[in-house]
Enzyme design. Structure first.
Site, PDB file in Angstrom:
ATOM      1  N   ARG A   1       0.638  -1.298   0.055  1.00 60.26           N
ATOM      2  CA  ARG A   1      -0.248   0.367  -0.117  1.00 60.26           C
ATOM      3  C   ARG A   1       0.581   1.128   0.045  1.00 60.26           C
ATOM      4  NH1 ARG A   1      -2.040  -4.263  -1.075  1.00 60.26           N
ATOM      5  NH2 ARG A   1      -4.887  -4.032  -0.714  1.00 60.26           N
TER       6      ARG A   1
ATOM      7  N   SER B   1     -11.110  -2.097   2.098  1.00 59.64           N
ATOM      8  CA  SER B   1     -10.509  -2.231   3.362  1.00 59.64           C
ATOM      9  C   SER B   1      -9.999  -0.776   4.084  1.00 59.64           C
ATOM     10  CB  SER B   1      -8.929  -3.039   2.636  1.00 59.64           C
ATOM     11  OG  SER B   1      -8.966  -4.641   2.649  1.00 59.64           O
TER      12      SER B   1
ATOM     13  N   GLU C   1      -6.290   2.959   6.229  1.00 56.87           N
ATOM     14  CA  GLU C   1      -5.725   2.715   4.080  1.00 56.87           C
ATOM     15  C   GLU C   1      -6.291   3.792   4.056  1.00 56.87           C
ATOM     16  OE1 GLU C   1      -6.521  -0.594   1.161  1.00 56.87           O
ATOM     17  OE2 GLU C   1      -5.663  -1.733   3.018  1.00 56.87           O
TER      18      GLU C   1
END
Length: 307
Positions: free
Chosen positions: A182, A232, A302
Site C-alpha cells: 500500500r 478495507s 488505509e
C-alpha cells in the site's frame, strides 16, 4: 449549501478551465466523487481530458495560489463534511486510454482498473486477475500499489510516466517507484502519474476467466459490496489481519450514526444508511482505540482523509 469561507480565487480558475474546454464545476459536493458517498464541497472540481489541459490547470492554479489535490475515482479517500478549500483535479474517465503491443499493455492513469483486467482477458494475457473487482483507476492502483489474493500491481508493472512538480514529463522503471504494501514513492514526491505499462503472460481465455471469476466470487461472498465504502478501512498490521482483530474485539456491527462496521466483514466500515463523514471518522477512531486497548495492536487507516 456551501458554508465554507473562500480565501482562494476558485472562480477565476473555474473560468480559465471553462475557456480551455476542461470539464469543471464550482462548489461541487465531494459525495459525488468518492465511493463512501459522503463529504462536503470542494472549491472547484476540474476533470481534464488531456495531459495538456492537466498541465494548464495546474499552472493556472499555481499562478493563482490555489491549492489542489489529485484524485482518481475516489475509492480510497474520505472528505470531511465541511468540505475542502482546494481545487480537486480528477484524473478519471476523461483521461482513459489503452494500447496493446504483444504481451504488454500501455494505459493512461484514468483508465478503470476493472476495464484493464477485461482488456487483458480479451487478449489472452494473464497477470491482472487478482485486480478484477478492485474499484478505482489505474493511476490510483499504482499510487497505492493495489493488491489482493497474493497479487500486487508491482508484480506486472514495468514503467511509469509521470509529471514532475516542475511540469516535466518523465518515464521511470517500475522499480524506481519503490512499490511496497500500500505504498509508492508517489506518496512523497508530488509527481502525478500519467500513464504506465504492464508486461503480462500469455494464457488461455478460459484459464484467465476462471481465475477472475474465482476472485470476484470470493469478493462478493466476503465483502459488503452492496454498501458504499472505501474497501478495507485499515491496513493489515504485520502478523495480523485487521478484520480478525476488529471482530475479536466484538466490534462487528458496531455503528456510529449511519456508519457501521460491516456485519459481513469487520475489516470494512460502510455507509449503512445516510452516514456522514463525521460518522465514519468517529467509528474508525472507536475501532482503532478499542483494538489498541484490547490487543495492543495499532491499526493504521488505509483510507486517506482529505482536508
Amino acid at each position: 449549501m456551501n458554508n465554507m469561507s473562500t480565501n482562494f480565487n476558485f472562480q477565476e480558475l473555474y473560468d480559465y478551465a471553462t475557456d480551455i474546454g476542461c470539464d469543471c464545476a464550482l462548489n461541487e459536493e465531494m459525495c459525488k466523487n468518492i465511493s463512501f458517498k459522503t463529504g462536503g464541497p470542494c472549491g472547484v472540481r476540474l476533470s481534464p481530458s488531456t495531459t495538456e489541459q492537466l498541465i494548464d490547470v495546474i499552472n493556472k492554479a499555481t499562478e493563482l495560489c490555489v491549492p489542489f489535490i489529485i484524485l482518481g475515482n475516489g475509492t480510497n479517500v474520505l472528505v470531511e463534511d465541511s468540505g475542502i478549500q482546494k481545487a480537486v483535479i480528477i484524473i478519471g474517465s476523461n483521461m482513459a486510454s489503452t494500447e496493446i503491443c504483444g504481451d504488454e499493455i500501455s494505459f493512461s492513469a484514468g483508465t478503470n482498473l476493472v476495464s484493464l483486467c477485461r482488456l487483458a482477458l480479451e487478449n489472452s494475457l494473464s497477470g491482472l486477475e487478482f485486480a478484477f473487482g478492485i474499484p478505482g483507476t489505474c493511476g490510483g492502483a499504482i499510487y497505492m500499489n493495489a493488491g489482493a489474493y497474493g497479487g500486487e500491481i508491482k508484480d506486472v508493472l514495468t514503467e511509469i510516466t509521470h509529471l514532475t512538480p516542475d511540469m516535466k514529463i518523465e518515464t521511470i522503471k517500475a522499480e524506481a517507484a519503490e512499490l511496497s504494501y500500500r505504498h509508492s514513492v508517489y506518496k512523497e514526491n508530488d509527481c502525478i502519474i500519467l500513464s504506465a505499462k504492464v508486461k503480462l503472460t500469455p494464457d488461455t481465455k478460459e484459464n484467465i476467466k476462471a481465475r477472475m471469476d474465482d476472485f470476484l466470487g470470493r469478493r462478493k461472498d466476503k465483502q459488503p459490496l452492496e454498501y458504499p465504502s472505501a474497501g478495507s478501512t485499515f491496513k493489515r498490521p504485520e502478523g495480523y489481519f485487521a478484520g480478525a482483530l476488529i471482530e475479536q474485539c466484538g466490534l462487528k456491527g458496531t455503528s456510529v450514526g449511519g456508519a457501521q462496521v460491516s456485519e459481513k466483514h469487520a475489516g470494512f466500515v460502510i455507509n449503512k444508511c445516510g452516514a456522514t463523514s463525521t460518522d465514519i471518522i468517529e467509528l474508525m477512531k472507536l475501532v482503532s482505540d478499542t483494538v489498541k486497548k484490547e490487543t495492543g495492536v495499532t491499526l493504521e487507516p488505509e483510507v486517506i482523509i482529505l482536508r
